[in-house]
Write a protein that holds these residues in place. Structure first.
Motif, PDB file in Angstrom:
ATOM      1  N   VAL A 102      -2.060  -2.211  -9.486  1.00 63.05           N
ATOM      2  CA  VAL A 102      -1.252  -3.336  -9.021  1.00 63.05           C
ATOM      3  C   VAL A 102       0.095  -2.803  -8.568  1.00 63.05           C
ATOM      4  O   VAL A 102       0.716  -1.980  -9.270  1.00 63.05           O
ATOM      5  N   ALA A 103       0.539  -3.239  -7.407  1.00 62.37           N
ATOM      6  CA  ALA A 103       1.874  -2.860  -6.933  1.00 62.37           C
ATOM      7  C   ALA A 103       2.876  -3.779  -7.611  1.00 62.37           C
ATOM      8  O   ALA A 103       3.093  -4.911  -7.184  1.00 62.37           O
ATOM      9  N   GLU A 104       3.489  -3.288  -8.682  1.00 67.95           N
ATOM     10  CA  GLU A 104       4.306  -4.147  -9.531  1.00 67.95           C
ATOM     11  C   GLU A 104       5.732  -4.330  -9.017  1.00 67.95           C
ATOM     12  O   GLU A 104       6.420  -5.272  -9.419  1.00 67.95           O
ATOM     13  N   VAL A 139       0.840  -1.199   0.000  1.00 66.57           N
ATOM     14  CA  VAL A 139       0.000   0.000   0.000  1.00 66.57           C
ATOM     15  C   VAL A 139       0.876   1.251   0.000  1.00 66.57           C
ATOM     16  O   VAL A 139       0.622   2.210  -0.746  1.00 66.57           O
ATOM     17  N   ALA A 140       1.936   1.243   0.826  1.00 72.04           N
ATOM     18  CA  ALA A 140       2.836   2.398   0.893  1.00 72.04           C
ATOM     19  C   ALA A 140       3.533   2.632  -0.448  1.00 72.04           C
ATOM     20  O   ALA A 140       3.690   3.777  -0.890  1.00 72.04           O
ATOM     21  N   ARG A 172       4.089   5.809  -5.405  1.00 70.19           N
ATOM     22  CA  ARG A 172       4.217   5.770  -6.870  1.00 70.19           C
ATOM     23  C   ARG A 172       3.173   6.621  -7.565  1.00 70.19           C
ATOM     24  O   ARG A 172       3.470   7.361  -8.512  1.00 70.19           O
ATOM     25  N   ASP A 173       1.917   6.560  -7.088  1.00 65.81           N
ATOM     26  CA  ASP A 173       0.819   7.262  -7.742  1.00 65.81           C
ATOM     27  C   ASP A 173       0.483   8.593  -7.074  1.00 65.81           C
ATOM     28  O   ASP A 173      -0.480   9.261  -7.466  1.00 65.81           O
TER      29      ASP A 173
END
Length: 278
Positions: free
Chosen positions: A70-72, A46-47, A52-53
């Protein structure tokens, strides 16, 4: 050490639990009950997505759970574990956890770093290497501006003596500063002096006032001493219990031996049934 089969240290029936609870006409609360390791990984994802966004963590959690994002990236989870037996561990964002949780995470770790070596290391480069950065985060816990609670892993690694002026990239010359307070320091409105051993900082301001800030992370000297104290106390209690159990066993064995010796020294006469008494 043998396990006591008469007790259950952990309920094996416990499973992760999920629930949705309406809180009114247009809102609801989601509940997810998981173990600490899983919670730490979810929180790290989540962090990562929030940064990132450039959105809030609540927004990131919604995006992940709804499938919108998606956390890639591969998540790096820093877990600080002392070499002291039975000492608690520290997980960034979650804080102190029981020793068994830290041990399980350490066993699953893809990378293990020697924090004592990282404390002494000096890099020739401006960019802080991962090992030194992990130590600084573990020492500081949060931004070192007095009263700021931005997590150290979200802050910059500031060179107290500028790199361009010969300041080394080492833990003794680095402090965690969030962007806002890093700008204040860069503008010259405040400067600081740092103890290279304890990591404690004295902030000096333009109006000639000063504030003392202590390092509060799990790798700060005070917290490391606390961990040793906890571990030593736990070991002391276990040793005392073990010694008492050994004393009791010896006492019981001695009683059995005394009874056996007594029966050998004073054998009971048994009448022969084939001969009547005269």
């Amino acid at each position: 050490m043998r396990k006591d089969s008469s007790i259950a240290a952990k309920d094996p029936r416990r499973r992760p639990a999920y629930g949705v609870y309406p809180m009114g006409k247009d809102s609801a609360t989601l509940s997810l009950d998981v173990d600490l390791e899983t919670a730490a990984v979810i929180d790290a994802n989540v962090a990562f997505l929030a940064e990132r966004d450039n959105i809030t963590r609540a927004g990131a959690a919604i995006a992940l759970l709804s499938g919108e994002s998606v956390a890639e990236a591969k998540v790096t989870l820093n877990v600080y574990k002392s070499d002291c037996p039975d000492a608690p561990g520290f997980i960034q964002e979650l804080g102190w956890v029981p020793s068994e949780v830290a041990e399980r995470l350490a066993a699953r770790a893809s990378t293990v770093r020697d924090m004592d070596a990282a404390q002494r290391a000096v890099s020739p480069n401006y960019v802080t290497p991962a090992g030194i950065g992990a130590y600084v985060e573990g020492r500081d816990a949060v931004c070192r501006w007095p009263g700021c609670d931005v997590p150290a892993q979200d802050a910059q690694k500031d060179h107290r003596v500028d790199f361009a002026d010969g300041g080394p990239t080492s833990a003794a010359n680095l402090a965690s500063l969030c962007q806002h307070h890093h700008n204040i320091k860069t503008d010259g409105r405040a400067r600081y002096i740092m103890d290279p051993v304890s990591g404690d900082i004295v902030w000096l301001f333009e109006d000639s006032t000063w504030i003392y800030d202590e390092a509060t992370g799990p790798l700060s000297p005070r917290k490391r001493n606390w961990v040793r104290t906890v571990a030593q106390a736990t070991q002391g209690r276990r040793k005392a219990a073990h010694d008492e159990a050994q004393r009791l066993k010896k006492e019981l064995d001695d009683e059995v031996l005394d009874e056996h010796q007594a029966s050998t020294d004073n054998p009971q006469e048994v009448e022969d049934p084939t001969h009547g008494g005269q």
